[in-house]
Structures are given as structure tokens and as C-alpha cells.
Design a protein around this motif. Structure first.
Motif, PDB file in Angstrom:
ATOM      1  N   VAL A 177       0.216  51.728  13.055  1.00 56.92           N
ATOM      2  CA  VAL A 177      -0.536  52.453  13.147  1.00 56.92           C
ATOM      3  C   VAL A 177      -1.287  52.287  14.296  1.00 56.92           C
ATOM      4  CG1 VAL A 177      -1.008  53.138  10.801  1.00 56.92           C
ATOM      5  CG2 VAL A 177      -2.395  51.401  11.790  1.00 56.92           C
ATOM      6  N   PRO A 178      -1.857  53.245  15.232  1.00 59.08           N
ATOM      7  CA  PRO A 178      -2.605  52.750  16.332  1.00 59.08           C
ATOM      8  C   PRO A 178      -4.027  52.131  15.970  1.00 59.08           C
ATOM      9  CG  PRO A 178      -2.875  55.026  15.978  1.00 59.08           C
ATOM     10  CD  PRO A 178      -1.980  54.371  15.225  1.00 59.08           C
ATOM     11  N   LYS A 179      -4.657  51.349  17.046  1.00 54.29           N
ATOM     12  CA  LYS A 179      -5.919  51.314  16.699  1.00 54.29           C
ATOM     13  C   LYS A 179      -6.821  52.701  16.896  1.00 54.29           C
ATOM     14  CE  LYS A 179      -7.808  47.769  19.008  1.00 54.29           C
ATOM     15  NZ  LYS A 179      -8.436  46.773  20.027  1.00 54.29           N
ATOM     16  N   GLY A 186       8.483  50.442  19.926  1.00 56.43           N
ATOM     17  CA  GLY A 186       9.104  51.031  18.971  1.00 56.43           C
ATOM     18  C   GLY A 186       8.534  52.333  18.519  1.00 56.43           C
ATOM     19  N   PRO A 187       9.243  53.012  17.351  1.00 58.32           N
ATOM     20  CA  PRO A 187       8.704  54.291  16.847  1.00 58.32           C
ATOM     21  C   PRO A 187       7.444  54.164  16.330  1.00 58.32           C
ATOM     22  CG  PRO A 187      10.218  53.132  15.478  1.00 58.32           C
ATOM     23  CD  PRO A 187      10.342  52.254  16.447  1.00 58.32           C
ATOM     24  N   ARG A 188       6.605  54.986  16.558  1.00 56.77           N
ATOM     25  CA  ARG A 188       5.253  55.161  16.051  1.00 56.77           C
ATOM     26  C   ARG A 188       4.856  56.584  15.979  1.00 56.77           C
ATOM     27  NH1 ARG A 188       5.672  50.613  16.379  1.00 56.77           N
ATOM     28  NH2 ARG A 188       4.442  48.894  17.089  1.00 56.77           N
ATOM     29  N   MET A 195     -14.242  63.444  14.216  1.00 54.82           N
ATOM     30  CA  MET A 195     -13.087  63.443  15.184  1.00 54.82           C
ATOM     31  C   MET A 195     -12.682  61.844  15.164  1.00 54.82           C
ATOM     32  SD  MET A 195     -14.532  65.300  18.576  1.00 54.82           S
ATOM     33  CE  MET A 195     -15.586  66.654  18.262  1.00 54.82           C
ATOM     34  N   VAL A 196     -11.633  61.412  15.578  1.00 54.78           N
ATOM     35  CA  VAL A 196     -11.149  60.261  15.648  1.00 54.78           C
ATOM     36  C   VAL A 196     -10.672  59.873  16.922  1.00 54.78           C
ATOM     37  CG1 VAL A 196      -8.707  60.703  15.022  1.00 54.78           C
ATOM     38  CG2 VAL A 196      -9.508  58.564  14.478  1.00 54.78           C
ATOM     39  N   LEU A 197     -10.862  58.601  17.583  1.00 56.20           N
ATOM     40  CA  LEU A 197     -10.513  57.947  18.761  1.00 56.20           C
ATOM     41  C   LEU A 197      -9.378  57.147  18.438  1.00 56.20           C
ATOM     42  CD1 LEU A 197     -11.199  58.037  21.898  1.00 56.20           C
ATOM     43  CD2 LEU A 197     -12.536  55.878  21.396  1.00 56.20           C
ATOM     44  N   GLU A 198      -8.233  57.342  18.977  1.00 55.36           N
ATOM     45  CA  GLU A 198      -7.288  56.213  18.831  1.00 55.36           C
ATOM     46  C   GLU A 198      -6.331  55.861  19.868  1.00 55.36           C
ATOM     47  OE1 GLU A 198      -4.811  58.684  15.738  1.00 55.36           O
ATOM     48  OE2 GLU A 198      -3.456  59.259  17.356  1.00 55.36           O
ATOM     49  N   GLU A 199      -5.770  54.945  19.974  1.00 55.84           N
ATOM     50  CA  GLU A 199      -4.939  54.366  20.923  1.00 55.84           C
ATOM     51  C   GLU A 199      -3.898  55.220  21.570  1.00 55.84           C
ATOM     52  OE1 GLU A 199      -1.886  50.600  21.373  1.00 55.84           O
ATOM     53  OE2 GLU A 199      -2.789  51.119  19.408  1.00 55.84           O
ATOM     54  N   TYR A 200      -3.791  55.363  22.928  1.00 61.09           N
ATOM     55  CA  TYR A 200      -2.588  56.324  23.399  1.00 61.09           C
ATOM     56  C   TYR A 200      -1.362  55.592  23.327  1.00 61.09           C
ATOM     57  CZ  TYR A 200      -0.039  58.673  26.712  1.00 61.09           C
ATOM     58  OH  TYR A 200       0.977  59.550  27.480  1.00 61.09           O
ATOM     59  N   TYR A 201      -0.412  56.364  23.011  1.00 61.77           N
ATOM     60  CA  TYR A 201       1.069  56.113  22.858  1.00 61.77           C
ATOM     61  C   TYR A 201       1.669  56.404  24.325  1.00 61.77           C
ATOM     62  CZ  TYR A 201       0.701  54.696  17.850  1.00 61.77           C
ATOM     63  OH  TYR A 201       0.714  54.031  16.545  1.00 61.77           O
ATOM     64  N   ALA A 220     -16.803  52.969  19.137  1.00 64.66           N
ATOM     65  CA  ALA A 220     -15.478  53.392  18.919  1.00 64.66           C
ATOM     66  C   ALA A 220     -14.584  53.108  20.187  1.00 64.66           C
ATOM     67  CB  ALA A 220     -15.029  54.905  18.459  1.00 64.66           C
ATOM     68  N   ALA A 221     -15.123  53.545  21.174  1.00 64.79           N
ATOM     69  CA  ALA A 221     -14.629  53.146  22.591  1.00 64.79           C
ATOM     70  C   ALA A 221     -14.291  51.549  22.666  1.00 64.79           C
ATOM     71  CB  ALA A 221     -15.338  53.932  23.750  1.00 64.79           C
ATOM     72  N   ASP A 222     -15.238  50.887  22.598  1.00 66.68           N
ATOM     73  CA  ASP A 222     -15.280  49.378  22.631  1.00 66.68           C
ATOM     74  C   ASP A 222     -14.267  48.984  21.708  1.00 66.68           C
ATOM     75  OD1 ASP A 222     -17.433  49.358  24.494  1.00 66.68           O
ATOM     76  OD2 ASP A 222     -18.893  48.942  22.904  1.00 66.68           O
ATOM     77  N   TYR A 223     -13.858  49.477  20.710  1.00 70.04           N
ATOM     78  CA  TYR A 223     -12.971  48.931  19.493  1.00 70.04           C
ATOM     79  C   TYR A 223     -11.571  49.380  20.133  1.00 70.04           C
ATOM     80  CZ  TYR A 223     -10.312  48.272  15.260  1.00 70.04           C
ATOM     81  OH  TYR A 223      -9.215  47.845  14.482  1.00 70.04           O
ATOM     82  N   VAL A 224     -11.248  50.723  20.339  1.00 70.94           N
ATOM     83  CA  VAL A 224     -10.236  51.210  20.625  1.00 70.94           C
ATOM     84  C   VAL A 224      -9.482  50.779  22.128  1.00 70.94           C
ATOM     85  CG1 VAL A 224      -8.694  53.271  20.928  1.00 70.94           C
ATOM     86  CG2 VAL A 224     -10.375  53.005  18.922  1.00 70.94           C
ATOM     87  N   GLY A 225     -10.413  50.871  22.899  1.00 71.11           N
ATOM     88  CA  GLY A 225     -10.035  50.624  24.444  1.00 71.11           C
ATOM     89  C   GLY A 225      -9.349  51.805  24.991  1.00 71.11           C
ATOM     90  N   PHE A 226      -8.717  51.698  26.212  1.00 72.57           N
ATOM     91  CA  PHE A 226      -8.138  52.939  27.006  1.00 72.57           C
ATOM     92  C   PHE A 226      -6.910  52.638  27.537  1.00 72.57           C
ATOM     93  CE2 PHE A 226     -12.954  53.415  26.986  1.00 72.57           C
ATOM     94  CZ  PHE A 226     -12.863  54.671  26.372  1.00 72.57           C
ATOM     95  N   PRO A 227      -6.238  53.514  27.908  1.00 73.57           N
ATOM     96  CA  PRO A 227      -6.210  55.096  27.611  1.00 73.57           C
ATOM     97  C   PRO A 227      -6.417  55.214  26.172  1.00 73.57           C
ATOM     98  CG  PRO A 227      -4.006  54.767  28.331  1.00 73.57           C
ATOM     99  CD  PRO A 227      -4.734  53.278  28.330  1.00 73.57           C
ATOM    100  N   ALA A 228      -7.024  56.398  25.625  1.00 67.37           N
ATOM    101  CA  ALA A 228      -7.031  56.730  24.182  1.00 67.37           C
ATOM    102  C   ALA A 228      -6.930  58.305  24.301  1.00 67.37           C
ATOM    103  CB  ALA A 228      -8.307  56.292  23.769  1.00 67.37           C
ATOM    104  N   ILE A 229      -6.773  58.668  22.798  1.00 65.15           N
ATOM    105  CA  ILE A 229      -6.607  60.145  22.413  1.00 65.15           C
ATOM    106  C   ILE A 229      -8.032  60.506  21.540  1.00 65.15           C
ATOM    107  CG2 ILE A 229      -5.405  61.937  21.393  1.00 65.15           C
ATOM    108  CD1 ILE A 229      -4.077  60.976  23.674  1.00 65.15           C
ATOM    109  N   LEU A 230      -8.759  61.609  22.080  1.00 59.68           N
ATOM    110  CA  LEU A 230      -9.677  61.907  21.160  1.00 59.68           C
ATOM    111  C   LEU A 230      -9.404  63.380  20.436  1.00 59.68           C
ATOM    112  CD1 LEU A 230     -12.799  61.779  20.145  1.00 59.68           C
ATOM    113  CD2 LEU A 230     -13.580  63.039  22.154  1.00 59.68           C
TER     114      LEU A 230
END
Length: 545
Positions: free
Chosen positions: A232-234, A387-389, A302-308, A247-257
Motif C-alpha cells: 500500500v502507499p503511505k 512493481g504492481p500497486r 479525504m485521504v492524502l496518499e503517496e503518488y504512484y 498528513a503532508a509531513d507523513y506522506v511527503g510529495f508528490p501525493a494524491i488528495l
């Protein structure tokens, strides 16, 4: 009460395209044996409808209805019509499929909310298959007229606006109907959790309420995957603006909101720093209005998550009794960021088979981890540098061209297979060893804001016999939005079917897009530009090589 029927417009791109196979009304008497068994039917679940997350599957309300459900609600189909032993049907052959279709004919199915008019082909197909469909929908629904014209077996009116009481009132309507049902399901995203709860209360469940709820909530999907050891992404939840910085400090960038209860890329934004998250949050939050779209009654988290990074794919899956009986990959052409507006697809995939196998494994593992057992699922993934995500599991048949591309490439009818599965008729589609034909489709986005100057600008393409379908989403004189002013509007669609290769169809569409002139008069002179087309990504990058 409005005198104009309501036509939901959630998926503006989905239009029926291919000719439907007509199933003959044949007797199954010769195939029945003296030792034939009788077995029940059920539901296939999907997205959570407004307010239904408040009614848990094991709540006293649910239990009271389950306890009160009379056995007489079972349709005569399963009281009097014997079905062949499952072992005879768990075979991938034309003969077994013919028997399955005979079992399907005559089934009585309740569908909760029919959805927008683009779903009409689903009910046309079910009618061809001999399924008796009753739709429960609002008083102004377009499906009342469909019942009056004979497309549906019946129409049951229910006011869906009071979300807190909709389950109890729906049960009251069902108990008051003369019709008996073999399954309860839906093809409309907002109604799936309600359909799951109704099916469970009536003893017709296929997929559990819990499975539906876990798939519908993007954060919970990630949590279930992580607990099962799947990648899973952060990610971090954002309930209010106060949660953004942490949330931004934890996930980092680039990210998806994105909203956890969104659909069809609604509210999805790519962000590059904390300031962009704040701006995107404010912009998205303003759109989470229940009066504009009832999907937001489910919540505004909402959720902020790592960009794939990497290439994106759709994996269409069929399950029966927790076993995957069909899984095929389609290539998604690179979305138009930062809105992730879809641009096109092709089927079958042109990706290396070993990587397709990895994508399929992750998709099936995730779908089973969420608790699903029956029906069709549309899973979105990326193949990244690691790999696949997983992006998300849609517990439903995909929209847009998903039905058609699976029929064209692999000869598999997802509407038919899904309905068999929810009725507990064992499914084993006949899958050819190689693709039957090659499907490519593009949905054309407005490159700038303005007014449509034409509504026949794709007509010349019809001269090419490989072009199976063109469609216009905007008429002459209508305003369209370009990327400078918001999420770009879809203005047209092209579908191509070839006999030779995926590459031929993709290259043909690419050539069309080079030649087609933008039929838009700009609102602001000087903003004109050409179409967005993802030449830099798979499968076009591979074609160039």
C-alpha cells in the motif's frame, strides 16, 4: 413532484455500442436429471449509498428484518425449478454456458436504483436473457417509463432522499409487493450498500455488507490490504483542514488528495507541496455538497496518499464462491493530470505477460482480502518502478467501454456473468486462448474553455470500417470547460475495432487525433491549443520504439 423524469448523469461517457446476442427461449427439460438439486440465489455488491454506513450489517435493525423475513419471499424459480448439479455447470464449454443461460431465464431480480440512462443497455441485455427485472427507484425516475414500455418487469417507487430511514422503508415496499425475488443487486454506485443490506435481510446475500463497505471507503481498503501484507502507499486521513500539515509531513510529495467516498475520479488532485494540499482541499470541499450529488452523504473525509509513478491498468475480474474464474488486463492511457481525467483504453493489454500476471495476482488477492466471493469487479492498478500497486477495487462492472471491450477481445459478457453469479449459478466463461479482436477507445477532452461550433466534427471517421462507434457529448452552442478553468469536459468518443493488433487500433486513433481540428470557439482568445494526447506513455511509447 417534478413532471420530468430524472436522468442521472454520473457517467457521461457510457453508451451502448455493440450488438447484443439474443438468447433463444429453450426448454431445459432434456438436461434435467432425476437427482437434480435445488439451490438458492443472491446479490452482488458494490458502492455504499448515502447514509447507509450508519446501518451496520449486524445492527439490531438488520437482525429484526432478517428474523422477520418469511421464507415465502423465495421466488418460485428456486422453489419449483430444479437446477443441474453444480459440477455439471462448473465447466468452461459452450454446452455448459447454454445450460447456465437456461437456468438464468425466468429469474426475478430486484435492482435498487437503475442509475443514469446510459445503463439502459444493461437492462436490454437482461431482458434478452429472459431475466425479469424490477427496479426500485425514486418517484421521478426515468425507469418508471422503461417499465411502462415493457423493458422492465416492474417499477417500485421509493423516496431515497431520507437516508436515515431508507432501509426500513425499502423493506416495507418489498414486503408489500406481490413479486418474489431471487436476487437483489444494483448497477448504480450510490445504491450498492443498500442493495447489500436488503439482500442480507432477505436471505439473498452473495457478497457481505462488510466487503462492500470496505471496498467503498478508500482508506479502509488500504487498511485491509496492509493487514493482509499487501503493498500500500503511505497514506493519512484528512477529516478537517487541521489535519493537512501532519498528513503532508507523513506522506511527503508528490501525493494524491482525494475524497474517500468519491467515484469516477471525482475530486482527485495531484499535489506537489503542502500549500497545494490546502488549496486543493478547499476546492474539493466546496464540491462535497449532498444537494448536488447524494454520494457525499456518505461523508467528506479525504485521504492524502503517496503518488504512484508508472503505467495504469484496469483488471476485470469474475469471482464465484471466492474463486477467480476470469481476469483480464486492459491498458489505460495516461490520464490528464492533475485531474486524472480519463483519456482512453485498449483491450487486450499490450504489456508484457509476466507483468500482466503480477497485476492480476495483486488485484485478485486484494478483492478476496476485502471479503468478496461473487460477481464482477473492476480493479484499477499501476505498474510502478516498485512493481504492481493498487489504486482501488470497484465492486461492480466498470463503466465507459468496459463491457464492450471484454466482449470484443475475449467474448465474455460481464452483464450476463454477473447476473448468473448473484443468482448462484456457477460461472465458467469460455475464454479463447488468443484475443478474438482488438479494441481501442478514446474519450476526447476539451483542451480549452469555449463554445462548441459543431456537432458533426467526427463524422468523417465513420468512413473507416474499423471505426465501430463515435459519440458526441456536447452539442453545437454548448459551453465546455477546459483545464484552465476546472476539470476538462469530455466532448467526444471514438471506438475502433481491428482484426490484427492492439498497435493498429492505437495508431489509428493517434492519427485521427492529429487530423481532427478542435471544434471550439474560445471564450478567451489566445488560449487555443491542440488536444491532449499521451504519446509519452504506454502503449504509445512502445509503438514508437
Amino acid at each position: 413532484m417534478s413532471s420530468v423524469p430524472i436522468d442521472y448523469a454520473l457517467d457521461r461517457r457510457h453508451m451502448p455500442g455493440m450488438q447484443r446476442e439474443r438468447i433463444p427461449d429453450a426448454s431445459m427439460q432434456d438436461e434435467l436429471g432425476a437427482d437434480a438439486e435445488v439451490y438458492g440465489s443472491s446479490l452482488r455488491a458494490n458502492f455504499m449509498p448515502p447514509g447507509m454506513q450508519l446501518i451496520a450489517g449486524d445492527s439490531p435493525i438488520m437482525k429484526s428484518f432478517v428474523d422477520a423475513t418469511p421464507s415465502s419471499l423465495l421466488s418460485p424459480m428456486f422453489q419449483n425449478l430444479p437446477a443441474l448439479k453444480p459440477d455439471k455447470l462448473k465447466v468452461a464449454s459452450d454446452e455448459a454456458q447454454a445450460l447456465r443461460r437456461k437456468l438464468l431465464r425466468g429469474a426475478n431480480v430486484l435492482i435498487i436504483q437503475g442509475g443514469y440512462s446510459g445503463k439502459r443497455f444493461v437492462y436490454e441485455r437482461l431482458k434478452e436473457l429472459g431475466v425479469h427485472v424490477t427496479i426500485m427507484d425514486g418517484p421521478d425516475s426515468i425507469w418508471r417509463g422503461a417499465a411502462e414500455e415493457g423493458l422492465l418487469e416492474g417499477f417500485a417507487e421509493l423516496d431515497f432522499t431520507d437516508h436515515a430511514t431508507v432501509f426500513e422503508r425499502a423493506m416495507d415496499v418489498i414486503f408489500g409487493m406481490e413479486q418474489k425475488f431471487d436476487a437483489v443487486t444494483t448497477y448504480f454506485e450510490d445504491a450498492v450498500a443498500l442493495a447489500a443490506r436488503l439482500a442480507s435481510a432477505l436471505g439473498l446475500e452473495a457478497n457481505s455488507v462488510l466487503a462492500c463497505d470496505q471496498a467503498r471507503n478508500k482508506r479502509v481498503t488500504r487498511q485491509v490490504m496492509a493487514a493482509c501484507g499487501l503493498p500500500v502507499p503511505k497514506f493519512k486521513s484528512i477529516f478537517t483542514k487541521d489535519d493537512i500539515d501532519a498528513a503532508a509531513d507523513y506522506v511527503g510529495f508528490p501525493a494524491i488528495l482525494k475524497p474517500v467516498f468519491g467515484a469516477a475520479s471525482m475530486g482527485v488532485n495531484k499535489v506537489a507541496d503542502t500549500e497545494m494540499v490546502h488549496v486543493a482541499y478547499d476546492k474539493i470541499f466546496k464540491t462535497l455538497d449532498v444537494s448536488a450529488d447524494t454520494i457525499w452523504a456518505q461523508g467528506t473525509e479525504m485521504v492524502l496518499e503517496e503518488y504512484y509513478d508508472g503505467d495504469e491498468f484496469d483488471i476485470d475480474i469474475l469471482l464465484f464462491e471466492g474463486e477467480c474464474v476470469y481476469a483480464k488486463v486492459s491498458d489505460n492511457w495516461a490520464c490528464w493530470e492533475p485531474w486524472f481525467q480519463e483519456v482512453g483504453t485498449n483491450c487486450p493489454s499490450a504489456y508484457p505477460q509476466s507483468k500482466q500476471d503480477e497485476l492480476i495476482k495483486l488485484s485478485v488477492d486484494t478483492t478476496l482480502a476485502l471479503g468478496f466471493k461473487y460477481g464482477v469487479f473492476h480493479v484499477e492498478c499501476k505498474y510502478t518502478s516498485r512493481g504492481p500497486r493498487m489504486i482501488e477495487v470497484n465492486a461492480r462492472m466498470g463503466g465507459v467501454s468496459v463491457y464492450d471491450c471484454n466482449r470484443v477481445a475475449w467474448g465474455v459478457d460481464l452483464v450476463e456473468e454477473h447476473m448468473m453469479a448473484v443468482l448462484k449459478i456457477p460461472i465458467r466463461p469460455v475464454i479463447p486462448p488468443t484475443p478474438m479482436r482488438f479494441f481501442s477507445e478514446t474519450a476526447i477532452n476539451a483542451p480549452f474553455t469555449g463554445t462548441m461550433e459543431s456537432e458533426d466534427w467526427l463524422n468523417d471517421l465513420k468512413k473507416d470500417p474499423r471505426v465501430s462507434f463515435v459519440h458526441y457529448f456536447k452539442k453545437k452552442g454548448e459551453k465546455v470547460i477546459g483545464p484552465k478553468d476546472g476539470v476538462p469536459d469530455w466532448i467526444g468518443e471514438i471506438r475502433v475495432i481491428t482484426d490484427t493488433s492492439v498497435e493498429e487500433g492505437c495508431e489509428l486513433i493517434r492519427a485521427f487525433m492529429r487530423d481532427i481540428k478542435v471544434p471550439i470557439k474560445p471564450t478567451e482568445p489566445g488560449t487555443e491549443c491542440d488536444w491532449f494526447f499521451p504519446d509519452h506513455m504506454h502503449p504509445f511509447k512502445k509503438v514508437l520504439e
